[in-house]
Every structure is written in C-alpha cells, then in structure tokens.
Write an enzyme that holds these catalytic residues in place. Sequence first.
Site, PDB file in Angstrom:
ATOM      1  N   LEU A 294       0.819  -1.207   0.000  1.00 28.45           N
ATOM      2  CA  LEU A 294       0.000   0.000   0.000  1.00 28.45           C
ATOM      3  C   LEU A 294       0.856   1.260   0.000  1.00 28.45           C
ATOM      4  O   LEU A 294       0.543   2.246  -0.673  1.00 28.45           O
ATOM      5  CB  LEU A 294      -0.940   0.004   1.203  1.00 28.45           C
ATOM      6  N   GLU A 295       1.943   1.244   0.758  1.00 28.46           N
ATOM      7  CA  GLU A 295       2.822   2.419   0.794  1.00 28.46           C
ATOM      8  C   GLU A 295       3.428   2.682  -0.583  1.00 28.46           C
ATOM      9  O   GLU A 295       3.394   3.815  -1.091  1.00 28.46           O
ATOM     10  CB  GLU A 295       3.927   2.222   1.831  1.00 28.46           C
TER      11      GLU A 295
ATOM     12  N   VAL B 239      -4.788 -15.153  -6.124  1.00 28.21           N
ATOM     13  CA  VAL B 239      -3.958 -15.135  -7.324  1.00 28.21           C
ATOM     14  C   VAL B 239      -3.637 -16.561  -7.753  1.00 28.21           C
ATOM     15  O   VAL B 239      -3.231 -17.399  -6.943  1.00 28.21           O
ATOM     16  CB  VAL B 239      -2.663 -14.336  -7.080  1.00 28.21           C
TER      17      VAL B 239
ATOM     18  N   MET C 162       6.910  -8.363  12.207  1.00 26.52           N
ATOM     19  CA  MET C 162       8.169  -7.995  11.557  1.00 26.52           C
ATOM     20  C   MET C 162       8.261  -6.472  11.478  1.00 26.52           C
ATOM     21  O   MET C 162       7.971  -5.850  10.454  1.00 26.52           O
ATOM     22  CB  MET C 162       8.260  -8.643  10.175  1.00 26.52           C
TER      23      MET C 162
ATOM     24  N   HIS D 220      -4.021  23.032  22.299  1.00 29.22           N
ATOM     25  CA  HIS D 220      -4.986  23.402  21.261  1.00 29.22           C
ATOM     26  C   HIS D 220      -4.379  24.504  20.393  1.00 29.22           C
ATOM     27  O   HIS D 220      -3.788  25.454  20.910  1.00 29.22           O
ATOM     28  CB  HIS D 220      -6.272  23.923  21.904  1.00 29.22           C
TER      29      HIS D 220
END
Length: 468
Positions: A188-189, A239, A320, A446
């Site tokens: 995804l990265e 797959v 990992m 804040h």
Amino acid sequence: MNTFDVVVIGSGPGGYVSAIRCAQLGYSTAIIEKYSTLGGTCLNVGCIPSKALLDSSHHYYDAIHHLEDHGISVGGQVSFDLAKMISRKASVVDQNVSGIKYLMDKNKITVFEGVGSFVDAHQVSVAKADGSSEVLSAKNIIIATGSKPASLPFISIDKERIITSTEALKLKEVPKHLVIIGGGVIGLELGQVYRRLGAEVSVVEFMDRIIPTMDAALSKELTKVFKKQGMKFYTSHKVQEVSRKGNEVKVVALDAKGQTVELVGDYALVSVGRRAYTDGLNLEKAGITVNARGQVETNDKLQTAQPHIYAIGDVVVGAMLAHKAEEEGVFVAETIAGQHPHINYNLIPGVVYTWPEVAAVGYTEEQLKEKGVAYKSGSFPFKALGRSRASGDTDGFVKILSDEKTDEVLGVHMIGARVADLIAEAVTAMEFRASAEDIARMSHAHPTYAEAVKEAALASSANRPIHM
C-alpha cells in the site's frame, strides 16, 4: 582467533541496537554484516527509503491538489523528476547508514564485513568478499539476520517486471499500471507513491479487506480514501498465475465466487509478506532449530536451544517491525547482563505510513469480541477537529477501546494526519495501564491533532466528547 563477549550476526535495527546496548554494558562486541553497508533492510531497502519516496511524492501530490486551496499558485505545469526523487532517497539512506557506522565507532564495536555462519555453538566464521575468512569466538551470540520478501510458489520474480519492494524502490520509470499482489503495509505504501506520480494502481488481496491484521474500521476508512485517490481493489481474490510477455505482466485471480479476473499491467509488485532469513547460517552446526515457517525457535528470554545463543527481530516469531527488533535487541543485551527487562508484545504499535497514516496498538474490536471481553468504544473524527480543518487533513478518526468495567484502555486505533506520531501517546498510556478517563483528563494543547485522542477518550469513558 578473535574473541568477544558478544557477536551479533546482522546489522539491522535489532542487530545494531543490540550491539550498542551490549557495548554500553561493558561487553566487548562485534557485529557481522554481509553487505557493504550497515543498517539492514530497514535502512537500505525498507523503512527509510520508502518513507523518503512517500514524502517526495506527497509534496508533488499536494502541489497539484491542495496548494490552490491555500492560496498558493505555483504557475505553469507542475512536474516531477523521478530520477531526482530516487537520488534523494539514496542520499537519505547514505546519511542514515553513515550514522550507524559512526555509532559503531563511538561504541568501539568491531565490524566484520562478510557472511556469518556457525562453525559450532561458540564460533562463527566470516566469509569475506575476497574469498578469505576468519573465525570469531564468542561467549554469547545474537542472531539478527532479519527477513527477505516472501513470494508465492508459482511466481517467478525476475526483478525487472515482476518485482519485490526492493526493486520498486529504484524504478527508472513510473509504471503505467502497477498491479500489487498483497494489500498489506508495504504494498500500500509503494502503491500510493506511484499512484501519486500518475500510475494506475490495482491491489489484489486474498483476504476480504486490506491491512487485514488491523482493526476493520481502519481498513474500511483507508479503502475509502484510496478509492477517492483512484486506486482499485480486488479483495477476496486468490492469485492463480503471474506471467510476463515482453513488457506486459498478467495477473490471473479468482474472486469469491470462483470467477476469473485478469489484470494486465507493465509491472507486478509481489508484496505478500516477508520470510525469516537464515540462509547460510549453518544453524545445525550450533544445534539450533527452526519452526515450520523457518523462524528460529526461542524461549521467553529469546534464547535458542543453546542458552548463550539468542535470536531477535524478523528471524523469530512475532510482528516484523523494526522497533520490535530494537526492543528485543535491548532485551537480550540486558538479559545477558543479568538484568530483568520486559517486553509487552501487545503494546508494540503498528503503523502504515500512507497518507492518511494508520496506527494502532493493543487489541482490535475483532480480537476483543473473539475473546469475549466486554468493552466500550469511543471514536472522534478528524473532520470535527480545528487543527485538521486548518491544515485540510480531515480524513480519518481516533478510536479508543476500553474495558467496560475498569475503563482500562485495551486498544487504540487511528487513521489520519500524523497518527504515526500520535500513537506514542496511546502506548505510553497503556504501558501504565491508564483508563480512558485518565487520557480524557489530560490537557492536550490546542489546536493539535492530538486533541482527537482526548476526544476519543471522552467518548469511550463517558460518552461525552466535547466537539462532536
């Protein structure tokens, strides 16, 4: 023969941190690294280079999509130079690697470049690139050889068009269509990097959602954001075949109904996890065993079948993660010194460095339901936060799970801007067994993103968030 108190095999985050801590404790320490650079996968072809590309591509994406909202006009056509991005990434890696070398020198740790392998339970041979070798003798040995990208048995990775994350970090062109096999963190990265730069990106995931080990709410939100960015997802797809013809790669998968789906791209990134790397260690000569997944077997003190030989990081059971390996490295060094360190593996945070970032620690809702634990849940969306509105980063939320009776925080799950940093607050609170009310009563500056943690804690402890 060189004799040391401690010999560490592998210089990744677990190995080099363990070596430093051993040296700090007064032990003569050596570290063996087969590559010409220190730092292991994380510094060289993992955490650091991927974050460098994520940051570079993020700047480019913001320039196109968000600067105009802030009243900033860059004028003309915004463009990028992939070669320069890759070059900058390499420079960042070099700086970090040099830093590790400095730390080795500073702590008087002897570095041996070559492939380490056991001669017996107390001796390790170092085979050097020039064909020579030398044997090191040690009272204690720490195995920290890490992991390598895993694959599927029927996939032939050619490192050109059918690639792993290592090759994806140094492509000379942006793919036209990048097909990613595996919807976990690494895929995804890297998928977001190349999507930002214009690639069509398709993710094929065997499970029914991406980042399947994290809380389902995080997966749902990240999927929604990625789809808005143009990424395509094929979850619950198995797959069957990956083939290449010239510069074309075809991925064949079966969906949940058994229907065949074919995806054709110019690159396929195989990102189905990693495997423990023990190749060439000759573990049997030291009387060390591995489990069915090839991981070195250890006890709760990370000792192998030989009490003076330890194993840490990706080469043993567990997440990992570089920071998990670091904790284990320190743990082993202090155990050797006769101290009594501890690691709470439930409080090792997990992070996805996409944008929005994803971070979590503790139990997920799914795990608590499975365990039959009665819990409360409180969430707060970033879109209701003043700081998020000011920056324009309104995607995501913070969710806090607490025990229904005691209010102790059991899990914290975040997706949004800077949550990779915010998760440390949750880890700190949970290490000291804080209640959701404890967090809610803490003053948060804040306007900050961290206020979302306070608001989620208010929602979890008393169902009374202030700003929602």
